[in-house]
Write a protein that holds these residues in place. Structure first.
Motif, short mmCIF file in Angstrom:
data_model
loop_
_atom_site.label_atom_id
_atom_site.label_comp_id
_atom_site.label_asym_id
_atom_site.label_seq_id
_atom_site.Cartn_x
_atom_site.Cartn_y
_atom_site.Cartn_z
N LYS A 1 69.88 58.11 26.73
CA LYS A 1 70.06 57.53 28.06
C LYS A 1 71.53 57.04 28.10
CE LYS A 1 65.56 56.64 29.59
NZ LYS A 1 64.47 55.37 29.73
N GLY B 1 76.80 59.92 32.71
CA GLY B 1 77.34 60.32 34.14
C GLY B 1 77.14 61.76 34.81
N LYS B 2 76.33 61.63 35.88
CA LYS B 2 76.76 63.13 36.42
C LYS B 2 77.24 62.82 37.84
CE LYS B 2 73.52 66.32 36.13
NZ LYS B 2 72.55 66.98 35.93
N GLU C 1 70.74 64.44 42.25
CA GLU C 1 70.95 64.50 40.69
C GLU C 1 72.04 63.62 40.30
OE1 GLU C 1 73.10 68.03 39.45
OE2 GLU C 1 72.20 68.81 41.09
N THR D 1 74.76 60.33 39.37
CA THR D 1 74.62 58.69 39.26
C THR D 1 75.79 58.13 39.56
OG1 THR D 1 75.71 59.53 36.96
CG2 THR D 1 73.15 59.06 36.89
N GLU E 1 71.93 54.36 45.80
CA GLU E 1 71.26 54.09 44.55
C GLU E 1 72.42 54.11 43.39
OE1 GLU E 1 68.15 56.95 44.25
OE2 GLU E 1 67.25 56.18 45.98
N HIS E 2 73.59 54.72 43.65
CA HIS E 2 74.27 54.79 42.67
C HIS E 2 75.88 54.37 43.11
CE1 HIS E 2 73.96 59.01 43.88
NE2 HIS E 2 74.95 58.66 44.20
N ILE F 1 80.39 53.42 36.01
CA ILE F 1 79.15 54.08 35.68
C ILE F 1 78.38 53.44 34.59
CG2 ILE F 1 78.08 56.33 35.31
CD1 ILE F 1 80.70 57.54 36.76
N ASN G 1 76.77 50.26 35.58
CA ASN G 1 75.70 50.50 36.33
C ASN G 1 74.67 50.91 35.73
OD1 ASN G 1 74.86 50.57 39.44
ND2 ASN G 1 74.49 52.73 38.63
N ASN G 2 74.69 51.91 34.94
CA ASN G 2 73.62 52.70 34.00
C ASN G 2 72.90 51.86 33.25
OD1 ASN G 2 74.05 54.81 35.84
ND2 ASN G 2 74.23 56.18 34.19
N LYS H 1 70.88 49.66 35.08
CA LYS H 1 69.57 50.39 35.58
C LYS H 1 68.52 50.57 34.50
CE LYS H 1 69.14 54.70 37.88
NZ LYS H 1 70.14 55.70 38.25
N TYR H 2 69.34 50.66 33.23
CA TYR H 2 68.03 50.94 32.15
C TYR H 2 67.75 49.66 31.61
CZ TYR H 2 68.99 56.00 32.58
OH TYR H 2 69.18 57.25 33.15
#
Ligand SMILES: Nc1nc2c(ncn2[C@@H]2O[C@H](COP(=O)(O)OP(=O)(O)OP(=O)(O)O)[C@@H](O)[C@H]2O)c(=O)[nH]1
Ligand SMILES: [Mg+2]
Length: 387
Positions: free
Chosen positions: A65, A70-71, A257, A259, A294-295, A376, A379-380, A383-384
């Motif tokens: 994860k 990043g996507k 899809e 991020t 959301e991102h 990113i 942020n992720n 999020k996790y």
């Protein structure tokens, strides 16, 4: 002492063979013996292996994860610079372009040169530009020859075409037409290529484009394409989608899809009719998509180098009468464009990260990639719940 009710196992002839109870007692005795002889170590080891696998699995999932952070979906109007940004990512985070890959751009560059000259000819005629020091009938002959060429994007110049373009670019009437380019949509790199052609650097035989040449070339993107890069040890996938009207329908399908969304604007389009306003319209439309909330949303106001150059000649307020700053003032125009885009965020109130960029400048893009990947990652991690 022993109940035989349910646990009995009978022989086929109906006689009692054995019951579960003695079997359990026997196994218990066996295990007691096993552990008293150091079997605990074996059992512990077995349990340890089991736990190890479990923990490893959990850590791997978490790391995965962390790594697949990043996507990033790149959106923006046609020609805003999306593909150029990905070329920079290939230069910075991958192996760059091999000689073979550079050579593959040569026909596209020839095609760019041909298309630029064709547009200059058509518009010279449209605006009836005929400078005194040109022999107009000779000029028309050269133009006719060029217009009659059968050209596609796998084009290779021959000597005659090559010489004709050089002669046309040297003419005062075509140069005058070039000065009026804001009245038609001439590609940004036209002057750069035409000068390189006259210098002899771009030749019709054995021409290997430089990295700068390929960053300047223009081939509208068609279908959606995906590009993977590792930035600071983390894996990012960039999705490039054509900005042409026909492609924009695909934009919204890619957002779920993502991020991060990266919206690219060509700031130097301010003199190209309504192109900058159209970019604002699509920017607002993208902001209002539910998924974007959301991102992180990154806004790259690109082609700042061209904006600066253009502003010296073409005033900003011609197409933007609401702009009250200095018509040729680069800093004031920059902040006006930024404010105009950010003001469209009234409904959605998304946190927007804006940057001014020059996509053809590798150093500039290096710092932008660094900043964007940081946004990113943070942020992720949030999020996790790792942070
Ligand atoms: N001078 C200058 N030229 C730029 C910059 N960014 C992009 N360009 C040029 O703009 C043209 C279009 O860039 P692309 O990257 O193909 O644009 P795109 O957004 O992928 O366009 P589509 O695929 O049609 O949606 C190319 O000729 C680039 O060299 C910039 O910051 N400065
Ligand atoms: Mg593209």
């Amino acid at each position: 002492m022993v109940s035989f009710s349910k646990e009995h196992i009978y022989r086929p002839d109906g006689g009692l063979l054995v019951t579960w109870v003695p079997v359990v007692i026997f196994l218990r005795l066996l295990l007691a013996r096993f552990f008293s002889m150091g079997g605990f170590k074996v059992a512990g080891a077995l349990r340890g292996v089991w736990l190890d696998v479990d923990v490893k699995k959990r850590v791997e999932t978490k790391t995965k994860k962390k790594k697949e952070f990043g996507k990033v979906v790149l959106l923006g109007m046609e020609g805003s610079g999306k593909t150029t940004i990905l070329k920079q990512a290939k230069i910075i985070y991958s192996k760059g372009f091999s000689t073979l890959e550079l050579t593959e751009f040569a026909p596209i560059i020839f095609y760019n040169i041909y298309e630029s000259m064709k547009l200059l000819i058509i518009n010279r005629r449209k605006f009836c530009i005929a400078e005194k020091d040109d022999d107009i009938s000779q000029l028309c002959e050269l133009e006719d020859f060029l217009l009659m060429q059968d050209v596609n994007d796998h084009y290779q110049f021959n000597e005659k075409t090559y010489q004709t373009i050089i002669r046309l670019w040297a003419s005062s009437s075509i140069k005058k037409c070039y000065e009026m380019r804001s009245k038609f949509n001439l590609m940004d790199s036209a002057e750069y290529y035409l000068n390189a052609l006259c210098d002899g650097r771009i030749n019709f035989t054995g021409y290997i484009p430089s990295v700068k040449d390929i960053l300047k070339c223009r081939l509208p993107s068609g279908d959606l394409s995906r590009h993977n890069f590792t930035i600071k040890g983390r894996h990012f996938e960039f999705v490039d989608i054509g900005g042409h009207r026909s492609q924009r329908i695909k934009w919204m399908h890619c957002l779920p899809e993502a991020t991060a969304t990266c919206f690219i604007v060509s700031a130097s389009d301010y003199d190209q009719g309504n192109r900058l306003r159209e970019a604002m319209y699509f920017f607002e439309e993208t902001l209002n998509q539910e998924f974007c909330k959301e991102h992180p949303f990154i806004l790259l106001i690109n082609k700042i180098d061209l904006l600066k150059k253009k502003l010296k000649v073409i005033p900003f307020n011609e197409n933007f009468p609401e702009y009250k700053g200095g018509p040729h003032n680069f800093e004031e125009v920059q902040s006006f464009i930024l404010r105009s885009f950010l003001s469209l965020n009234v409904n959605s109130k998304i946190l927007i990260y804006p940057y001014f960029t020059r996509a053809i400048d590798t150093d500039c893009m290096k710092s932008i990639f660094y900043a964007v990947s940081n946004i990113i990652v943070k942020n992720n991690l949030k999020k996790y719940s790792i942070l």
